[in-house]
Design an enzyme around this catalytic site. Structure first.
Site, PDB file in Angstrom:
ATOM      1  N   LYS A  83      49.213 -24.162 -86.387  1.00  0.00           N
ATOM      2  CA  LYS A  83      49.854 -24.033 -85.072  1.00  0.00           C
ATOM      3  C   LYS A  83      49.112 -22.945 -84.297  1.00  0.00           C
ATOM      4  O   LYS A  83      48.917 -21.828 -84.796  1.00  0.00           O
ATOM      5  CB  LYS A  83      51.301 -23.570 -85.256  1.00  0.00           C
TER       6      LYS A  83
HETATM    7  O1  G3P Z   1      59.221 -24.139 -84.107  1.00  0.00           O
HETATM    8  C1  G3P Z   1      59.186 -23.997 -82.746  1.00  0.00           C
HETATM    9  C2  G3P Z   1      60.479 -24.225 -82.027  1.00  0.00           C
HETATM   10  O2  G3P Z   1      61.096 -25.371 -82.505  1.00  0.00           O
HETATM   11  C3  G3P Z   1      61.357 -23.026 -81.896  1.00  0.00           C
HETATM   12  O3  G3P Z   1      62.663 -23.345 -81.505  1.00  0.00           O
HETATM   13  O4  G3P Z   1      65.032 -22.737 -81.261  1.00  0.00           O
HETATM   14  O5  G3P Z   1      63.329 -20.913 -81.472  1.00  0.00           O
HETATM   15  O6  G3P Z   1      63.479 -22.271 -79.398  1.00  0.00           O
HETATM   16  P1  G3P Z   1      63.658 -22.248 -80.878  1.00  0.00           P
END
Ligand code: G3P
Length: 214
Positions: A83
Site C-alpha cells: 500500500k
Molecule cells: O484501510 C483503509 C481504510 O479502510 C480505513 O478506514 O475506517 O479508518 O476510515 P477508516
C-alpha cells in the site's frame, strides 16, 4: 464483488476465512498498531491464513525509502501487496515496482483525479476512502462510481477497492456500482448477516416443528 477484510486482527481473519468469505485483507499502520503485536509476526500470520492479496503499507515519504520498504515487505510472503499513500513520491514508485513484479495498492485516495493518476501509473489496486468522505459531507460513493467509469472507459487493469467502509449500505452501493472489491471491517460483515425477520422466522419454524411427529 470480492470481499477483503479491513483488519490486522488474526482471530477475525481466521474466523471469516473459515466461513469462506475472505478473498483478501487490507491493513494500514493504525490497524497494525491497534493489535499491539510485532508488525512482521502479524503480517506473516495473516499471509499464512489468507490465500488472496494482503495489503501492507509503506510509511516512507520519499521514493528511495518507499522502494526499499516495498522490496523488503514483499519478501515476507508471496501474497503481499504494498500500500502506497497517494503522494507524488508514491506515484513515482508505482511503475518502478510494477516493472519489478511487486503489487501495489494506491491508498489514501479521495478523488477520481487521484485514482486516474494512480491507474495511469500502473497501480494494481486503488483504494478510495468512502467513509472518511462521507464524514466531511461528500458522497464517497460518487467517487467510486466515477473511478469505475474511468476504469471501464479506458480499460485499466487496476482493481478498485472500496475502503473506509462504515456500514452494510456501503456494501450494497459498492456492489450496485460494480466495484471490484470492498474491504470490510469485521463488525460490518457481522451486520450484513443480520435480519430480525430471519431470527423471528427461525424461532417460529422451530416452535412449530416441535409439534410435528417425526
Ligand atoms: O484501510 C483503509 C481504510 O479502510 C480505513 O478506514 O475506517 O479508518 O476510515 P477508516
Amino acid at each position: 464483488m470480492k470481499f477483503f477484510l479491513d483488519t490486522a486482527n488474526v482471530a477475525d481473519i481466521k474466523y471469516w476465512s473459515d466461513m469462506g468469505l475472505v478473498d483478501g485483507v487490507t491493513t494500514n499502520p493504525s490497524l497494525i498498531a491497534k493489535e499491539g503485536r510485532p508488525f512482521k509476526e502479524v503480517v506473516r500470520e495473516i499471509c499464512a491464513i489468507v490465500d488472496g492479496p494482503v495489503s501492507v503499507e509503506a510509511t516512507s515519504l520519499e521514493i528511495e525509502g518507499i522502494l526499499q520498504e516495498a522490496r523488503d515487505l514483499s519478501a515476507w510472503a508471496d501474497n503481499i501487496v504494498i500500500k502506497i499513500p497517494f503522494i507524488k513520491e508514491g506515484v513515482k514508485a508505482l511503475p518502478i515496482l510494477k516493472d519489478e513484479g511487486i503489487s501495489t495498492n494506491s491508498t489514501l485516495t479521495f478523488s477520481a483525479n487521484q485514482a486516474l493518476i494512480a491507474m495511469k501509473a500502473g497501480t494494481d489496486y486503488v483504494s478510495p476512502f468512502i467513509g472518511r468522505l462521507d464524514d466531511i459531507a461528500h458522497y464517497g460513493m460518487d467517487v467510486v462510481a466515477d473511478i469505475m467509469a474511468m476504469k471501464n472507459n479506458y480499460g485499466f487493469a487496476t482493481r478498485v477497492i472500496v475502503a473506509s467502509v462504515r456500514h452494510p449500505l456501503h456494501i450494497i452501493e459498492a456492489a450496485r456500482i460494480g466495484a471490484d472489491i470492498s474491504t470490510i471491517p469485521a463488525q460490518v460483515l457481522e451486520k450484513m448477516f443480520m435480519h430480525p425477520l430471519t431470527d423471528k422466522g427461525l424461532e417460529s419454524f422451530l416452535k412449530d416443528w416441535r409439534s410435528v411427529e417425526v
